[in-house]
Scaffold this motif. Structure first.
Motif, PDB file in Angstrom:
ATOM      1  N   UNK A 151      -4.078  12.645  -7.124  1.00  0.00           N
ATOM      2  CA  UNK A 151      -4.606  13.222  -5.811  1.00  0.00           C
ATOM      3  C   UNK A 151      -4.535  12.218  -4.709  1.00  0.00           C
ATOM      4  N   UNK A 152      -4.635  12.724  -3.585  1.00  0.00           N
ATOM      5  CA  UNK A 152      -5.092  11.664  -2.261  1.00  0.00           C
ATOM      6  C   UNK A 152      -6.346  11.400  -2.223  1.00  0.00           C
ATOM      7  N   UNK A 153      -7.089  11.685  -3.260  1.00  0.00           N
ATOM      8  CA  UNK A 153      -8.445  11.175  -3.205  1.00  0.00           C
ATOM      9  C   UNK A 153      -8.705   9.856  -4.023  1.00  0.00           C
ATOM     10  N   UNK A 154      -7.526   9.655  -4.967  1.00  0.00           N
ATOM     11  CA  UNK A 154      -7.548   8.580  -5.780  1.00  0.00           C
ATOM     12  C   UNK A 154      -6.983   7.055  -4.998  1.00  0.00           C
ATOM     13  N   UNK A 155      -6.956   7.183  -3.578  1.00  0.00           N
ATOM     14  CA  UNK A 155      -6.416   5.948  -2.789  1.00  0.00           C
ATOM     15  C   UNK A 155      -7.477   4.892  -3.292  1.00  0.00           C
ATOM     16  N   UNK A 156      -7.000   3.720  -3.662  1.00  0.00           N
ATOM     17  CA  UNK A 156      -7.800   2.656  -3.980  1.00  0.00           C
ATOM     18  C   UNK A 156      -8.089   1.656  -2.929  1.00  0.00           C
ATOM     19  N   UNK A 157      -7.747   2.019  -1.674  1.00  0.00           N
ATOM     20  CA  UNK A 157      -7.845   1.139  -0.372  1.00  0.00           C
ATOM     21  C   UNK A 157      -9.270   1.503   0.452  1.00  0.00           C
ATOM     22  N   UNK A 158      -9.807   0.776   0.967  1.00  0.00           N
ATOM     23  CA  UNK A 158     -10.850   0.839   1.892  1.00  0.00           C
ATOM     24  C   UNK A 158     -10.656   0.864   3.632  1.00  0.00           C
ATOM     25  N   UNK A 159      -9.684  -0.092   3.509  1.00  0.00           N
ATOM     26  CA  UNK A 159      -9.582  -0.256   5.009  1.00  0.00           C
ATOM     27  C   UNK A 159      -8.587   0.678   5.695  1.00  0.00           C
ATOM     28  N   UNK A 160      -8.673   1.097   6.867  1.00  0.00           N
ATOM     29  CA  UNK A 160      -7.997   2.401   7.471  1.00  0.00           C
ATOM     30  C   UNK A 160      -6.605   1.890   7.458  1.00  0.00           C
ATOM     31  N   UNK A 161      -6.150   1.036   7.924  1.00  0.00           N
ATOM     32  CA  UNK A 161      -4.617   0.450   7.822  1.00  0.00           C
ATOM     33  C   UNK A 161      -4.039   0.952   6.650  1.00  0.00           C
ATOM     34  N   UNK A 171       0.816   7.996   3.509  1.00  0.00           N
ATOM     35  CA  UNK A 171       2.030   8.043   3.872  1.00  0.00           C
ATOM     36  C   UNK A 171       2.889   8.123   2.794  1.00  0.00           C
ATOM     37  N   UNK A 172       2.855   6.783   1.828  1.00  0.00           N
ATOM     38  CA  UNK A 172       3.819   6.934   0.653  1.00  0.00           C
ATOM     39  C   UNK A 172       3.515   8.030  -0.209  1.00  0.00           C
ATOM     40  N   UNK A 173       2.095   8.575  -0.227  1.00  0.00           N
ATOM     41  CA  UNK A 173       2.022   9.410  -1.276  1.00  0.00           C
ATOM     42  C   UNK A 173       2.525  10.696  -0.868  1.00  0.00           C
ATOM     43  N   UNK A 174       2.515  11.166   0.476  1.00  0.00           N
ATOM     44  CA  UNK A 174       3.004  12.360   1.083  1.00  0.00           C
ATOM     45  C   UNK A 174       4.672  12.358   0.955  1.00  0.00           C
ATOM     46  N   UNK A 175       5.219  11.266   1.099  1.00  0.00           N
ATOM     47  CA  UNK A 175       6.607  10.919   1.072  1.00  0.00           C
ATOM     48  C   UNK A 175       7.011  11.335  -0.350  1.00  0.00           C
ATOM     49  N   UNK A 176       6.333  10.761  -1.317  1.00  0.00           N
ATOM     50  CA  UNK A 176       6.841  11.166  -2.625  1.00  0.00           C
ATOM     51  C   UNK A 176       6.414  12.522  -3.164  1.00  0.00           C
ATOM     52  N   UNK A 177       5.382  13.253  -2.583  1.00  0.00           N
ATOM     53  CA  UNK A 177       5.124  14.875  -2.704  1.00  0.00           C
ATOM     54  C   UNK A 177       5.931  15.450  -2.351  1.00  0.00           C
ATOM     55  N   UNK A 223       0.860  -1.341  -0.198  1.00  0.00           N
ATOM     56  CA  UNK A 223       0.040   0.180  -0.047  1.00  0.00           C
ATOM     57  C   UNK A 223       0.893   1.101  -0.085  1.00  0.00           C
ATOM     58  N   UNK A 224       1.988   1.324   0.780  1.00  0.00           N
ATOM     59  CA  UNK A 224       3.018   2.489   0.782  1.00  0.00           C
ATOM     60  C   UNK A 224       3.565   2.754  -0.391  1.00  0.00           C
ATOM     61  N   UNK A 225       4.012   1.477  -1.159  1.00  0.00           N
ATOM     62  CA  UNK A 225       4.637   1.809  -2.414  1.00  0.00           C
ATOM     63  C   UNK A 225       3.567   2.190  -3.494  1.00  0.00           C
ATOM     64  N   UNK A 226       2.618   1.521  -3.585  1.00  0.00           N
ATOM     65  CA  UNK A 226       1.356   1.973  -4.594  1.00  0.00           C
ATOM     66  C   UNK A 226       1.249   3.638  -4.266  1.00  0.00           C
TER      67      UNK A 226
END
Length: 57
Positions: A25-35, A42-48, A12-15
């Protein structure tokens, strides 16, 4: 932490990182589970941050 669980959150972090590098955009997150969503973001923020520092052109 179990290996299977660690692999799932690492994936999930790598994706999220890949999405951040590609300018998604952060709204494009494909995961539904909170974890998984937390790790993706976290991975998205690191990349940005790295993109804003000029590591990627």
């Amino acid at each position: 932490m179990k290996r299977q669980k660690r692999d799932r959150v690492e994936r999930a972090h790598q994706k999220g990182y890949t999405a951040g590098v590609n300018g998604k955009s952060p709204e494009s997150c494909p995961f539904s589970s909170l974890e998984a969503k937390e790790h993706w973001l976290g991975g998205w923020r690191e990349a940005r941050e790295e993109v804003s520092k000029g590591y990627f052109v």
